[in-house]
Design an enzyme around this catalytic site. Structure first.
Site, PDB file in Angstrom:
ATOM      1  N   TYR A  86     -10.661  -7.509  -5.878  1.00  0.00           N
ATOM      2  CA  TYR A  86     -10.895  -7.577  -4.429  1.00  0.00           C
ATOM      3  C   TYR A  86     -12.217  -8.295  -4.169  1.00  0.00           C
ATOM      4  O   TYR A  86     -13.300  -7.737  -4.322  1.00  0.00           O
ATOM      5  CB  TYR A  86     -10.919  -6.182  -3.792  1.00  0.00           C
ATOM      6  CG  TYR A  86      -9.617  -5.403  -3.896  1.00  0.00           C
ATOM      7  CD1 TYR A  86      -8.408  -6.038  -4.170  1.00  0.00           C
ATOM      8  CD2 TYR A  86      -9.593  -4.025  -3.719  1.00  0.00           C
ATOM      9  CE1 TYR A  86      -7.223  -5.314  -4.269  1.00  0.00           C
ATOM     10  CE2 TYR A  86      -8.415  -3.295  -3.807  1.00  0.00           C
ATOM     11  CZ  TYR A  86      -7.239  -3.950  -4.100  1.00  0.00           C
ATOM     12  OH  TYR A  86      -6.068  -3.234  -4.194  1.00  0.00           O
ATOM     13  N   HIS A 102      -3.648  -2.960 -12.884  1.00  0.00           N
ATOM     14  CA  HIS A 102      -3.243  -3.415 -11.540  1.00  0.00           C
ATOM     15  C   HIS A 102      -1.806  -3.944 -11.529  1.00  0.00           C
ATOM     16  O   HIS A 102      -1.046  -3.688 -10.595  1.00  0.00           O
ATOM     17  CB  HIS A 102      -4.220  -4.497 -11.079  1.00  0.00           C
ATOM     18  CG  HIS A 102      -4.406  -4.587  -9.601  1.00  0.00           C
ATOM     19  ND1 HIS A 102      -5.559  -5.000  -9.016  1.00  0.00           N
ATOM     20  CD2 HIS A 102      -3.563  -4.316  -8.563  1.00  0.00           C
ATOM     21  CE1 HIS A 102      -5.432  -4.972  -7.691  1.00  0.00           C
ATOM     22  NE2 HIS A 102      -4.227  -4.568  -7.396  1.00  0.00           N
ATOM     23  N   SER A 111      -0.782   0.574   1.014  1.00  0.00           N
ATOM     24  CA  SER A 111      -0.261  -0.015   2.256  1.00  0.00           C
ATOM     25  C   SER A 111       0.632   0.980   3.009  1.00  0.00           C
ATOM     26  O   SER A 111       1.743   0.636   3.446  1.00  0.00           O
ATOM     27  CB  SER A 111       0.497  -1.324   1.973  1.00  0.00           C
ATOM     28  OG  SER A 111      -0.338  -2.274   1.351  1.00  0.00           O
ATOM     29  N   PRO A 112       0.154   2.211   3.216  1.00  0.00           N
ATOM     30  CA  PRO A 112       0.995   3.225   3.861  1.00  0.00           C
ATOM     31  C   PRO A 112       1.236   2.957   5.340  1.00  0.00           C
ATOM     32  O   PRO A 112       2.119   3.569   5.938  1.00  0.00           O
ATOM     33  CB  PRO A 112       0.181   4.515   3.670  1.00  0.00           C
ATOM     34  CG  PRO A 112      -1.234   4.053   3.597  1.00  0.00           C
ATOM     35  CD  PRO A 112      -1.185   2.737   2.866  1.00  0.00           C
ATOM     36  N   LEU A 113       0.440   2.036   5.913  1.00  0.00           N
ATOM     37  CA  LEU A 113       0.634   1.678   7.325  1.00  0.00           C
ATOM     38  C   LEU A 113       1.341   0.331   7.440  1.00  0.00           C
ATOM     39  O   LEU A 113       1.269  -0.330   8.490  1.00  0.00           O
ATOM     40  CB  LEU A 113      -0.726   1.625   8.039  1.00  0.00           C
ATOM     41  CG  LEU A 113      -1.533   2.931   7.990  1.00  0.00           C
ATOM     42  CD1 LEU A 113      -2.932   2.734   8.556  1.00  0.00           C
ATOM     43  CD2 LEU A 113      -0.798   4.038   8.751  1.00  0.00           C
ATOM     44  N   GLY A 114       2.020  -0.079   6.357  1.00  0.00           N
ATOM     45  CA  GLY A 114       2.718  -1.371   6.408  1.00  0.00           C
ATOM     46  C   GLY A 114       1.749  -2.508   6.718  1.00  0.00           C
ATOM     47  O   GLY A 114       2.056  -3.397   7.501  1.00  0.00           O
ATOM     48  N   PHE A 155       1.040  -3.033  10.339  1.00  0.00           N
ATOM     49  CA  PHE A 155       2.159  -3.302  11.244  1.00  0.00           C
ATOM     50  C   PHE A 155       2.699  -2.029  11.894  1.00  0.00           C
ATOM     51  O   PHE A 155       3.006  -1.998  13.091  1.00  0.00           O
ATOM     52  CB  PHE A 155       3.286  -4.017  10.484  1.00  0.00           C
ATOM     53  CG  PHE A 155       4.444  -4.353  11.359  1.00  0.00           C
ATOM     54  CD1 PHE A 155       4.428  -5.489  12.151  1.00  0.00           C
ATOM     55  CD2 PHE A 155       5.553  -3.510  11.429  1.00  0.00           C
ATOM     56  CE1 PHE A 155       5.485  -5.787  12.991  1.00  0.00           C
ATOM     57  CE2 PHE A 155       6.611  -3.803  12.262  1.00  0.00           C
ATOM     58  CZ  PHE A 155       6.580  -4.947  13.044  1.00  0.00           C
TER      59      PHE A 155
HETATM   60  N1  LIG Z   1      -2.182  -1.499  -6.097  1.00  0.00           N
HETATM   61  C1  LIG Z   1      -1.984  -2.557  -5.361  1.00  0.00           C
HETATM   62  O1  LIG Z   1      -1.419  -3.549  -5.816  1.00  0.00           O
HETATM   63  C2  LIG Z   1      -2.456  -2.559  -3.929  1.00  0.00           C
HETATM   64  C3  LIG Z   1      -1.947  -3.510  -3.023  1.00  0.00           C
HETATM   65  C4  LIG Z   1      -2.394  -3.460  -1.702  1.00  0.00           C
HETATM   66  C5  LIG Z   1      -3.313  -2.500  -1.317  1.00  0.00           C
HETATM   67  N2  LIG Z   1      -3.805  -1.609  -2.224  1.00  0.00           N
HETATM   68  C6  LIG Z   1      -4.778  -0.571  -1.840  1.00  0.00           C
HETATM   69  O2  LIG Z   1      -4.229   0.204  -0.779  1.00  0.00           O
HETATM   70  C7  LIG Z   1      -5.130   0.253   0.304  1.00  0.00           C
HETATM   71  C8  LIG Z   1      -4.372   0.397   1.621  1.00  0.00           C
HETATM   72  O3  LIG Z   1      -3.420  -0.628   1.784  1.00  0.00           O
HETATM   73  P1  LIG Z   1      -3.595  -1.817   2.824  1.00  0.00           P
HETATM   74  O4  LIG Z   1      -5.007  -1.875   3.265  1.00  0.00           O
HETATM   75  O5  LIG Z   1      -2.966  -2.991   2.178  1.00  0.00           O
HETATM   76  O6  LIG Z   1      -2.620  -1.470   4.014  1.00  0.00           O
HETATM   77  P2  LIG Z   1      -2.499  -0.345   5.146  1.00  0.00           P
HETATM   78  O7  LIG Z   1      -3.377   0.799   4.840  1.00  0.00           O
HETATM   79  O8  LIG Z   1      -1.048  -0.141   5.295  1.00  0.00           O
HETATM   80  O9  LIG Z   1      -3.010  -1.128   6.433  1.00  0.00           O
HETATM   81  C9  LIG Z   1      -4.305  -1.635   6.560  1.00  0.00           C
HETATM   82  C10 LIG Z   1      -4.361  -2.422   7.849  1.00  0.00           C
HETATM   83  O10 LIG Z   1      -4.093  -1.552   8.936  1.00  0.00           O
HETATM   84  C11 LIG Z   1      -5.127  -1.590   9.908  1.00  0.00           C
HETATM   85  N3  LIG Z   1      -5.308  -0.207  10.377  1.00  0.00           N
HETATM   86  C12 LIG Z   1      -5.705   0.868   9.653  1.00  0.00           C
HETATM   87  N4  LIG Z   1      -5.705   1.981  10.412  1.00  0.00           N
HETATM   88  C13 LIG Z   1      -5.294   1.603  11.639  1.00  0.00           C
HETATM   89  C14 LIG Z   1      -5.088   2.304  12.855  1.00  0.00           C
HETATM   90  N5  LIG Z   1      -5.284   3.603  12.945  1.00  0.00           N
HETATM   91  N6  LIG Z   1      -4.664   1.583  13.947  1.00  0.00           N
HETATM   92  C15 LIG Z   1      -4.451   0.256  13.864  1.00  0.00           C
HETATM   93  N7  LIG Z   1      -4.627  -0.461  12.719  1.00  0.00           N
HETATM   94  C16 LIG Z   1      -5.052   0.203  11.632  1.00  0.00           C
HETATM   95  C17 LIG Z   1      -6.332  -2.124   9.161  1.00  0.00           C
HETATM   96  O11 LIG Z   1      -7.165  -2.855  10.031  1.00  0.00           O
HETATM   97  P3  LIG Z   1      -8.759  -2.595  10.140  1.00  0.00           P
HETATM   98  O12 LIG Z   1      -9.303  -2.583   8.752  1.00  0.00           O
HETATM   99  O13 LIG Z   1      -9.219  -3.756  10.934  1.00  0.00           O
HETATM  100  O14 LIG Z   1      -8.893  -1.281  10.827  1.00  0.00           O
HETATM  101  C18 LIG Z   1      -5.696  -3.057   8.133  1.00  0.00           C
HETATM  102  O15 LIG Z   1      -5.484  -4.330   8.666  1.00  0.00           O
HETATM  103  C19 LIG Z   1      -5.941  -1.039   0.156  1.00  0.00           C
HETATM  104  O16 LIG Z   1      -7.173  -0.958   0.867  1.00  0.00           O
HETATM  105  C20 LIG Z   1      -6.093  -1.125  -1.331  1.00  0.00           C
HETATM  106  O17 LIG Z   1      -7.186  -0.331  -1.769  1.00  0.00           O
HETATM  107  C21 LIG Z   1      -3.361  -1.622  -3.517  1.00  0.00           C
END
Ligand SMILES: NC(=O)c1ccc[n+]([C@@H]2O[C@H](COP(=O)([O-])OP(=O)(O)OC[C@H]3O[C@@H](n4cnc5c(N)ncnc54)[C@H](OP(=O)(O)O)[C@@H]3O)[C@@H](O)[C@H]2O)c1
Length: 323
Positions: A56, A122, A201-204, A207
């Site tokens: 990252y 990873h 990515s629990p919040l898609g 999205f």
């Molecule tokens: N193992 C893997 O291959 C892998 C792949 C992807 C991700 N990950 C890990 O998983 C973590 C979480 O996944 P992710 O960040 O991809 O996706 P996510 O948690 O599904 O979504 C993150 C996105 O949602 C927005 N968000 C968060 N809370 C919100 C809310 N309450 N209202 C509106 N928008 C909101 C964030 O924007 P803002 O930041 O602008 O609030 C960001 O753009 C990552 O940070 C990473 O550490 C691991």
């Protein structure tokens, strides 16, 4: 916050993903000061599992965490990942023992810590037997550099082979209302073996929160521009599931983000979502999912949400996912 159990590792049942504080989701820009405040607030609210990776940035996300965790290191369960950067000159995922030995020392230095609590591969390295990778990780456990071993986006055969070498604490893969493929074979196997699950990515990728209503809102530098679910025709279709989630959330009296997380929490005490945000207000909102109770009927309707159109990664990245 209520606790979850990843094998023998106890953590607050909602974690925090730090990736978007440095890379990937460029909408609104990056602001280290607000990211650090977000991490501090998370720790104050009982979040313990904080997730980063060597790749990252690369590297700068781990350095940001070190700055944020000065004086708070002992209050968190620090998780990072290796294997998407090769330290032996390859241009493919590299989990060779030689590459791991360089990676772990780099992560320890950048994180300003003497141990990593949970160290994940990873992506599967198809050129190194998983036994060799886990054998090296087991030596790092013995040396005290890492405490627990994790794998990310792996299939059932890899999980069984790895776990036979050294107990695996957690598998981290994408899991959310619009990415359900872990429910088929992976989760039952993890429960059979006593391995925990971390939902990324629990919040898609934002999205499902309903805050992105048009893909034109995303700058070209935003990772989601390359993700098939955000391509025009898929995006329009996928708005259906965001709308269905919004309607159920209104009935629950919680936000869509909270309901998306509460649905995951309801799947078991061995599942830890790690929503990513770089803003204090959203962190507080997401942590609020800990107190959201969904009825059996609401859970059943969420299970029936319109499935997503489009792969959850671009084709090139899908090739690295082990199924
Ligand atoms: N193992 C893997 O291959 C892998 C792949 C992807 C991700 N990950 C890990 O998983 C973590 C979480 O996944 P992710 O960040 O991809 O996706 P996510 O948690 O599904 O979504 C993150 C996105 O949602 C927005 N968000 C968060 N809370 C919100 C809310 N309450 N209202 C509106 N928008 C909101 C964030 O924007 P803002 O930041 O602008 O609030 C960001 O753009 C990552 O940070 C990473 O550490 C691991």
């Amino acid at each position: 916050m209520k606790q979850a159990q990843l094998a023998d590792l106890s953590v607050g049942r909602l974690g925090l993903g730090a990736m978007g504080m440095s890379v990937a989701y460029s909408v609104g820009g990056f602001d280290d000061a607000e990211s650090i405040r977000t991490i501090h607030r998370a720790v104050d609210l009982g979040v313990t599992l904080i997730d980063t990776a060597e790749v990252y940035g690369p590297f700068v996300n781990e350095e940001l965490l070190a700055r944020a965790l000065q004086g708070r290191r002992d209050q968190v369960v620090l998780a990072t990942k290796f294997g998407l950067i090769s330290h032996t000159g390859r241009n493919s995922p590299d989990s060779s023992p030689a590459s791991i030995r360089v990676a772990v020392d780099g992560s320890l230095k950048r994180l300003a810590t003497d141990h990593i609590d949970l160290y994940y591969q990873h992506r599967l390295d198809r050129d190194t037997p998983i036994e060799d990778t886990v054998g090296e990780l087991a030596e790092l456990v013995t040396a005290g550099k890492i405490r627990h071993i994790g794998l990310s986006e792996v299939g059932v055969h890899t999980i069984r082979r790895a776990h036979a070498v050294h107990p695996i604490t957690a598998v981290q893969s994408e899991y959310s209302l619009w990415t359900r493929d872990q429910e088929g074979e992976i989760l039952p196997l993890l429960r059979e073996l006593g391995i925990g699950f971390v939902a990324y990515s629990p919040l898609g990728r934002g999205f499902l929160t309903g805050s992105i209503r048009s893909n034109a809102e995303l700058p070209d530098s935003d990772y989601r521009k390359t993700n098939p679910r955000f391509f025009d025709e898929n995006f329009q279709h996928n708005l259906n599931s965001a709308d269905e989630l919004r309607d159920i959330s209104a009935e629950v009296g919680a936000t869509p983000a909270q309901v998306a997380l509460a649905w995951l929490l309801a799947k078991g005490r061995d599942i830890v979502p790690i929503p990513g945000t770089k803003r204090v207000a959203r962190l507080e909102e997401n942590v609020g999912a800990d107190t959201v109770e969904l009825t059996t009927d609401q859970l059943a309707r969420l299970d029936q949400l319109t499935p997503a159109a489009g792969g959850h990664h671009a084709e090139a990245q899908m090739a690295w996912i082990d199924r």
